[in-house]
Enzyme design. Structure first.
Site, mmCIF file in Angstrom:
data_model
loop_
_atom_site.group_PDB
_atom_site.id
_atom_site.type_symbol
_atom_site.label_atom_id
_atom_site.label_comp_id
_atom_site.label_asym_id
_atom_site.label_seq_id
_atom_site.Cartn_x
_atom_site.Cartn_y
_atom_site.Cartn_z
ATOM 1 N N ARG A 15 -14.966 -15.744 2.697
ATOM 2 C CA ARG A 15 -15.501 -16.102 4.175
ATOM 3 C C ARG A 15 -15.656 -14.755 4.680
ATOM 4 N NH1 ARG A 15 -9.047 -17.120 3.507
ATOM 5 N NH2 ARG A 15 -9.425 -16.147 1.454
ATOM 6 N N ALA A 383 -39.137 27.326 23.990
ATOM 7 C CA ALA A 383 -39.270 25.856 23.684
ATOM 8 C C ALA A 383 -40.631 25.292 23.591
ATOM 9 C CB ALA A 383 -39.005 25.829 25.150
HETATM 10 C C1 UD1 Z 1 -3.088 -13.464 -1.682
HETATM 11 C C2 UD1 Z 1 -2.145 -14.461 -2.406
HETATM 12 C C3 UD1 Z 1 -1.732 -15.156 -0.718
HETATM 13 C C4 UD1 Z 1 -1.566 -13.870 -0.369
HETATM 14 C C5 UD1 Z 1 -2.381 -13.005 0.132
HETATM 15 C C6 UD1 Z 1 -1.953 -11.312 0.617
HETATM 16 C C7 UD1 Z 1 -2.563 -16.174 -4.311
HETATM 17 C C8 UD1 Z 1 -2.497 -17.910 -4.661
HETATM 18 N N1 UD1 Z 1 -2.361 -15.888 -2.334
HETATM 19 O O1 UD1 Z 1 -4.412 -14.842 -0.886
HETATM 20 O O2 UD1 Z 1 0.213 -15.266 -1.042
HETATM 21 O O3 UD1 Z 1 -0.548 -14.140 0.673
HETATM 22 O O4 UD1 Z 1 -3.302 -12.904 -0.929
HETATM 23 O O5 UD1 Z 1 -3.450 -11.306 1.076
HETATM 24 O O6 UD1 Z 1 -2.810 -16.209 -5.101
HETATM 25 N N2 UD1 Z 1 -9.301 -12.556 -6.879
HETATM 26 C C9 UD1 Z 1 -9.259 -12.111 -8.379
HETATM 27 N N3 UD1 Z 1 -9.830 -13.212 -8.657
HETATM 28 C C10 UD1 Z 1 -10.248 -14.578 -9.004
HETATM 29 C C11 UD1 Z 1 -8.906 -14.528 -7.101
HETATM 30 C C12 UD1 Z 1 -8.976 -13.320 -6.395
HETATM 31 O O7 UD1 Z 1 -9.593 -11.115 -8.276
HETATM 32 O O8 UD1 Z 1 -10.167 -15.427 -9.104
HETATM 33 C C13 UD1 Z 1 -8.364 -11.122 -6.380
HETATM 34 C C14 UD1 Z 1 -9.424 -11.073 -5.059
HETATM 35 O O9 UD1 Z 1 -11.173 -10.173 -4.972
HETATM 36 C C15 UD1 Z 1 -8.690 -10.845 -4.145
HETATM 37 C C16 UD1 Z 1 -6.972 -11.245 -4.579
HETATM 38 O O10 UD1 Z 1 -7.721 -11.723 -5.730
HETATM 39 O O11 UD1 Z 1 -8.956 -9.298 -4.143
HETATM 40 C C17 UD1 Z 1 -6.990 -11.953 -3.488
HETATM 41 O O12 UD1 Z 1 -6.913 -13.064 -3.413
HETATM 42 P P1 UD1 Z 1 -8.286 -14.275 -1.963
HETATM 43 O O13 UD1 Z 1 -8.650 -15.309 -2.410
HETATM 44 O O14 UD1 Z 1 -8.135 -13.023 -1.001
HETATM 45 O O15 UD1 Z 1 -6.839 -14.738 -1.726
HETATM 46 P P2 UD1 Z 1 -6.070 -15.109 -0.188
HETATM 47 O O16 UD1 Z 1 -6.478 -16.154 -0.162
HETATM 48 O O17 UD1 Z 1 -5.562 -14.011 0.721
HETATM 49 CA CA CA Z 2 -6.819 -12.682 0.377
#
Ligand code: UD1
Ligand code: CA
Length: 464
Positions: A15, A383
């Site tokens: 995003r 200067a």
């Molecule tokens: C996630 C939570 C959501 C919470 C929010 C808080 C889940 C399914 N959802 O959503 O409930 O409200 O965070 O900010 O957990 N990441 C990995 N590997 C992956 C996917 C993600 O390391 O395969 C890491 C990302 O780098 C990130 C974190 O996990 O730092 C969260 O992932 P992101 O995709 O941002 O989750 P959200 O949709 O924000």
């Molecule tokens: Ca997130």
């Protein structure tokens, strides 16, 4: 009692629409991921931090090299937050911990006191799983926390999977959890979310309940602390919240800010009391500002030290430099890296200084370039003076000893030394050393041709 922390940092952050992985985007002068790592480092009892990272994340490793408490585990394919935690646990290399603190790397404003409080609550409550929740005015980018009629937490539902009714819930998941040992095997029971093709860590809450483990959601009020950065807008919201937190802190410490909104102070900056900061000032890196300084508008100072009572006038850029007590710099000055300005010295309008020292009370007030030079005390730079430090191949040094007076519009062709107390006449191009106490003049002798104007123009006037 052994505690480890796993920070989930493997996601790409689609995003953000960026070539750069999300968690290394800059937030107030530092990569996003450094904030959660620092918050965790400050939590007493945490003895190991594993970052779950993707294969594209060499830059993250680079950021933390030389920090023995931080190690890395690759998440081979990005299969969701539960899979990321599994990868992170792999990075513990079989070492056992009583408690595992889990954070998402994209929520940088978390404070270590909050984390410590969450761990304490988890331990005191004898919980198997504790999740940190908060109340959000705009909950759409978070998972919703669903509670039972008795108030205990039931499950977490992601926005995508939530019903219209569930979407009205404003208690959301921060992405921060504490797990006891008995909860971690439940990760294997998490099923793939078919809509997204990912394993959601959030599912562990309902699975914990089904397995009769004690699960608690600790609800917090300060939404700002838990902002998750998924988009450029959320990056800006996090920056604004961080800015407010830092600016309020320095005001509490006795610093005057004239405009809270346009003053950007990075987290590692320190400022002495009674310093006054005008609007549009940016203080970055490891900058140290002493007491009683005044920083006028449109100034950026990065990785520099200002002793007390320094004045930085409007529209000045200061990089990797030092300014001693009572000195004044600007307006429109540029101190490039390696500049050291002495006590009560003065650097004025349109003066550029690089890798040079100016002694006590030395003045370069207007339109000069001083590069690779050592200026003693009480030197006056007229200067338009330029140190010619570069011959197209190499750089050379200019030495200007105590009490020297350099007349305006002089060029000092380095390597060259101007001896103590010497004078250089205005408009000179100095290519040889000037002995102590001498006057150096190097310019064509002035000729006055009397009545030249009349002779040149009188005939023309007659012609007309
Ligand atoms: C996630 C939570 C959501 C919470 C929010 C808080 C889940 C399914 N959802 O959503 O409930 O409200 O965070 O900010 O957990 N990441 C990995 N590997 C992956 C996917 C993600 O390391 O395969 C890491 C990302 O780098 C990130 C974190 O996990 O730092 C969260 O992932 P992101 O995709 O941002 O989750 P959200 O949709 O924000
Ligand atoms: Ca997130």
């Amino acid at each position: 009692m052994k505690i480890c922390a796993i920070i989930l940092a493997a996601g790409l952050g689609r995003r953000m629409k960026s070539k750069t992985p999300k968690v290394i985007h800059n937030l107030s002068g530092k990569p996003i991921v450094t904030y959660s790592v620092e918050a965790v480092k400050a939590v007493k009892g945490v003895s190991k931090i594993v970052l779950a990272i993707g294969r594209h994340s060499e830059e993250i490793i680079e950021i933390f090299k030389g920090e023995p408490i931080v190690s890395f585990a690759y998440q081979e394919s990005l299969l969701g937050t539960a899979d990321a935690l599994n990868s992170g646990l792999g990075g513990l290399n079989g070492e056992h911990f009583d408690y595992t603190l889990v954070l998402t790397a994209d929520a940088p404003l978390i404070r270590s006191e909050t984390l410590r409080g969450l761990i304490d609550r988890h331990i005191r409550g004898g919980n198997a799983i504790t999740v940190l929740s908060f109340v959000s005015k705009n909950p759409s980018s978070y998972g919703r926390v669903l509670r039972n009629p008795d108030g205990t937490v039931r499950c977490i539902v992601e926005n995508n999977d939530a019903s219209e009714e569930q979407r009205q819930i404003n208690e959301v998941n921060s992405g921060i959890y504490v797990f006891s040992k008995e909860a971690l095997p439940l990760l294997d029971k998490i099923k793939k979310n078919e809509k997204k093709g990912e394993f959601y860590l959030t599912d562990i809450v309902s699975i914990g309940n089904e397995n009769a483990l004690k699960v608690e959601a600790q609800k917090m009020d300060d939404e700002d602390e838990f902002i998750g950065i998924n988009s450029r807008l959320e990056l800006l919201q996090a920056l604004n919240a961080l800015k407010r937190r830092i600016n309020r802190h320095w005001m509490d410490e006795g610093v005057t800010l004239m405009d809270e909104n346009t003053t950007l102070i990075s987290p590692d900056v320190s400022i002495g009391r009674d310093t006054i900061i005008y609007p549009n000032v940016i203080l970055e890196g490891k900058t140290r500002i002493g007491e009683g300084c005044t920083i006028y508008p449109n100034v950026r100072i990065t990785n520099s030290t200002l002793e007390p009572d320094v004045i930085v006038k409007d529209s000045t850029l200061i990089e990797d430099s030092k300014i001693a007590q009572g000195a004044a710099v600007g307006p429109f000055a540029h101190l490039r890296p390696g500049s050291s300005i002495g006590k009560k010295a003065k650097v004025g309008n349109f003066v550029e200084i690089k890798n040079s020292t100016l002694g006590v009370n030395t003045k370069a007030s207007h339109l000069s370039y001083i590069g690779d030079a050592a200026l003693g005390d009480n030197v006056n730079i007229g200067a338009g003076t330029i140190t010619c430090n570069y011959d197209g191949v190499k750089k050379y040094k200019t030495v200007i000893e105590d009490g020297v007076f350099i007349g305006s519009d002089s060029q000092l062709v380095a390597p060259v030394t101007i001896g103590k107390g010497a004078f250089v006449g205005a408009g000179s191009t100095i290519t040889h050393d000037v002995p102590e106490g001498a006057l150096a003049l190097c310019r064509a002798k002035q000729r006055n041709i009397l009545d030249w104007v009349k002779a040149k123009f009188s005939t023309k006037k007659h012609d007309k």
